[in-house]
Design a protein around this motif. Structure first.
Motif, PDB file in Angstrom:
ATOM      1  N   LYS A 169       0.823  -1.210   0.000  1.00 25.37           N
ATOM      2  CA  LYS A 169       0.000   0.000   0.000  1.00 25.37           C
ATOM      3  C   LYS A 169       0.862   1.268   0.000  1.00 25.37           C
ATOM      4  CE  LYS A 169      -3.855  -2.279   2.301  1.00 25.37           C
ATOM      5  NZ  LYS A 169      -4.440  -2.603   1.034  1.00 25.37           N
TER       6      LYS A 169
ATOM      7  N   THR B 259      -2.066  -3.168  -4.842  1.00 21.73           N
ATOM      8  CA  THR B 259      -2.095  -1.719  -5.003  1.00 21.73           C
ATOM      9  C   THR B 259      -1.272  -1.297  -6.211  1.00 21.73           C
ATOM     10  OG1 THR B 259      -2.187  -1.543  -2.593  1.00 21.73           O
ATOM     11  CG2 THR B 259      -1.684   0.470  -3.815  1.00 21.73           C
TER      12      THR B 259
ATOM     13  N   TRP C  76       0.397   4.951  -1.399  1.00 24.68           N
ATOM     14  CA  TRP C  76       0.284   5.963  -0.359  1.00 24.68           C
ATOM     15  C   TRP C  76       1.286   7.089  -0.611  1.00 24.68           C
ATOM     16  CZ3 TRP C  76       1.925   5.444   5.407  1.00 24.68           C
ATOM     17  CH2 TRP C  76       1.210   6.354   6.190  1.00 24.68           C
TER      18      TRP C  76
ATOM     19  N   PRO D  54      -4.901   4.550   1.319  1.00 25.52           N
ATOM     20  CA  PRO D  54      -4.898   3.090   1.421  1.00 25.52           C
ATOM     21  C   PRO D  54      -6.201   2.472   1.923  1.00 25.52           C
ATOM     22  CG  PRO D  54      -3.139   4.057   2.760  1.00 25.52           C
ATOM     23  CD  PRO D  54      -3.850   5.171   2.098  1.00 25.52           C
TER      24      PRO D  54
END
Length: 185
Positions: A50, A58, A64, A70
């Motif tokens: 993430k 992701t 992020w 996230p």
């Protein structure tokens, strides 16, 4: 149904196969340690994927570090059931992203290192139960799913001091602060 422990073993028994509680046998200690490392990796991988958008769950564009949120997709699209509106209302808030990501990282690192097992188990179990409650009822059972199983395993890991094997738990438990505040064990 009855449960027994090594304390229930006849003391006149000469069996060397069970010198102490089963959870303390070398094989059991190794299994608990490998379970701890495995679940620690699950949390740490979720954090890494993430954060950096490693492309497994992701995409890089949603990382992020690239400004992605996230928790937004799960909270706004996957949440269902009786708590859907609660979880939908949390979607997109930076503070929720930070709490979630710091939780993933902290739980993952603690489990991998074998330190702060009680805190990691409690926080991990809470996070997993919240994820479970966000998608009630689960897809494949009327109430049970892997989130609840992982939560129970985390608690078991803390109870058997799984951080002491293949980890820094024994050293950690000797620290003055940890002896003063056993919850940090």
């Amino acid at each position: 149904m009855t449960f027994s422990s090594s304390h229930d073993v006849d003391p006149r028994s000469t069996s060397a196969a069970r010198p102490g509680p089963f959870t303390e046998s070398p094989a059991a200690r190794l299994v608990w340690a490998l379970t701890r490392l495995s679940i620690g990796w699950v949390f740490l991988w979720a954090f890494l994927d993430k954060t950096f958008g490693l492309g497994h769950e992701t995409p890089e564009a949603n990382a992020w570090l690239e400004g992605g949120h996230p928790t937004e997709g799960f909270l706004s699209k996957a949440a269902k059931g009786p708590f859907q509106s609660f979880y939908n209302s949390l979607a997109g808030y930076t503070i929720i992203d930070w709490i979630f990501m710091v939780g993933l990282l902290g739980i993952g690192v603690a489990l991998i290192l074998g330190i702060a097992m009680r805190v990691a188990a409690g926080a991990g179990a809470l996070m997993l139960v919240m994820m479970w409650s966000a998608v009630l009822p689960p897809e494949n059972n009327i109430f049970m799913d892997d989130h609840l199983v992982y939560a129970l395993v985390l608690i078991g890991l803390a109870l058997v001091h799984a951080g002491d094997t293949l980890g820094l738990g024994a050293w950690w438990s000797r620290l003055g602060l940890v002896r003063k505040f056993p919850v940090l064990r």
